[in-house]
Design an enzyme around this catalytic site. Structure first.
Site, PDB file in Angstrom:
ATOM      1  N   ASP A  63       0.874  -1.167   0.000  1.00 52.75           N
ATOM      2  CA  ASP A  63       0.000   0.000   0.000  1.00 52.75           C
ATOM      3  C   ASP A  63       0.913   1.220   0.000  1.00 52.75           C
ATOM      4  OD1 ASP A  63      -1.715   2.107   0.468  1.00 52.75           O
ATOM      5  OD2 ASP A  63      -2.774   1.153   2.127  1.00 52.75           O
ATOM      6  N   TYR A 154      -7.766  14.580 -10.127  1.00 46.05           N
ATOM      7  CA  TYR A 154      -6.767  13.745 -10.802  1.00 46.05           C
ATOM      8  C   TYR A 154      -5.698  14.561 -11.514  1.00 46.05           C
ATOM      9  CZ  TYR A 154      -5.134   9.896 -13.849  1.00 46.05           C
ATOM     10  OH  TYR A 154      -4.384   8.950 -14.508  1.00 46.05           O
ATOM     11  N   LYS A 158      -1.309  14.567 -11.463  1.00 47.36           N
ATOM     12  CA  LYS A 158      -0.513  14.130 -12.605  1.00 47.36           C
ATOM     13  C   LYS A 158       0.389  15.254 -13.114  1.00 47.36           C
ATOM     14  CE  LYS A 158      -1.795   9.892 -12.696  1.00 47.36           C
ATOM     15  NZ  LYS A 158      -0.832   8.821 -12.366  1.00 47.36           N
ATOM     16  N   THR A 189      -9.495   0.804 -18.833  1.00 48.73           N
ATOM     17  CA  THR A 189      -9.143   0.228 -17.543  1.00 48.73           C
ATOM     18  C   THR A 189     -10.334   0.369 -16.592  1.00 48.73           C
ATOM     19  OG1 THR A 189      -8.335   2.267 -16.522  1.00 48.73           O
ATOM     20  CG2 THR A 189      -6.783   1.051 -17.929  1.00 48.73           C
ATOM     21  N   PRO A 190     -10.292  -0.286 -15.431  1.00 41.15           N
ATOM     22  CA  PRO A 190     -11.363  -0.090 -14.455  1.00 41.15           C
ATOM     23  C   PRO A 190     -11.514   1.358 -14.019  1.00 41.15           C
ATOM     24  CG  PRO A 190     -10.120  -2.064 -13.920  1.00 41.15           C
ATOM     25  CD  PRO A 190      -9.381  -1.384 -15.044  1.00 41.15           C
TER      26      PRO A 190
END
Length: 254
Positions: A63, A154, A158, A189-190
């Site tokens: 994690d 997000y 990034k 992707t998920p």
């Protein structure tokens, strides 16, 4: 990096999507892949199949929000021998707009996408510097190039990853340590499955992994794909704000 046979890669964040596809591609190319992820469920199934075929994989649960665990796993990785690459693919994404500001989720993005990377670098860079060779590759996103709707949480993380990689490249190039930055467009992707809008130039994780290996083979710092999408976004980065905001609003409707 063209020849992967016998190279040791520590890949963080391979429970699904790009990370898992890249782990499979590197393993198929002959690399000794050490896989770390918070959830090793799907990876464990693949690892068991590989084991039955005589192709052992090393799985180390991790994690990245736990600094002590990161250092512990790094010691396990270092004990296996010299490390040729650290590849950070761990990521968290939820569509987020300022009209529904959620501090908890904002900070979760920061903890996984940026602070998690810092924890890994804190543990791994001394090892790479001591051995005098190696490579650090980090997965960022085109979402970090300029502000975009739904990217409130997000995108900024990034952007920070991109800035960090650029600076590391300059700091480490004379130390024998390579640095590369991965900037994918839309990959199935998920994480992206939650998007409720049409994603242009959507590509598979397997194609993303191929693009990454091709970029490493060409010695690129900025590995971005698919080009038919990312090159347009690079052009948009050059526009003044007035034109940029108008174009984004027109094409997204947001």
């Amino acid at each position: 990096m063209v020849q992967w046979q016998g190279k040791r890669v520590w890949l963080i964040g391979a429970s699904s999507g790009i990370g898992l596809a890249c782990a499979k591609a590197l393993h198929a190319a002959g690399a000794n892949v050490i896989i770390s992820a918070r959830d090793l469920g799907v990876v464990s199934v693949w690892a068991e199949q590989s084991q039955q075929q005589g192709q052992a994989l090393t799985l180390l649960p991790l994690d990245v929000t736990d600094a002590l665990q990161v250092r512990y796993v790094m010691r396990q990785v270092a004990a296996l021998g010299p490390l040729d690459m650290v590849l950070y693919c761990a990521g968290h994404y939820r569509a987020h707009r300022a009209t529904e500001f959620d501090l908890t989720d904002m900070l979760r993005h920061q903890e996984v996408n940026y602070n998690g990377l810092l924890r890994v670098l804190d543990a791994a860079l001394p090892v790479l510097l001591q051995q005098g060779f190696g490579h650090v590759s980090v997965v960022s996103s085109v979402a970090g190039w300029r502000g975009l709707p739904n990217g409130l949480a997000y995108g900024p993380t990034k952007a920070a990853v991109t800035h960090l990689a650029e600076t590391m490249y300059m700091d480490l190039q004379d130390k024998g340590i390579g640095v590369s930055l991965i900037n994918p467009g839309f990959v199935a992707t998920p994480l992206t499955a939650q998007n409720n809008f049409q994603m242009p130039a959507l590509m598979s994780p397997e194609d993303a992994a191929k693009a990454m290996l091709q970029g490493w083979a060409e010695g690129l710092f900025d590995i971005h794909f698919p080009k038919r999408f990312t090159l347009w976004l690079k052009l948009l980065r050059l526009l003044p704000y007035r034109m940029y905001f108008a174009l984004v609003r027109r094409f997204t409707g947001l």
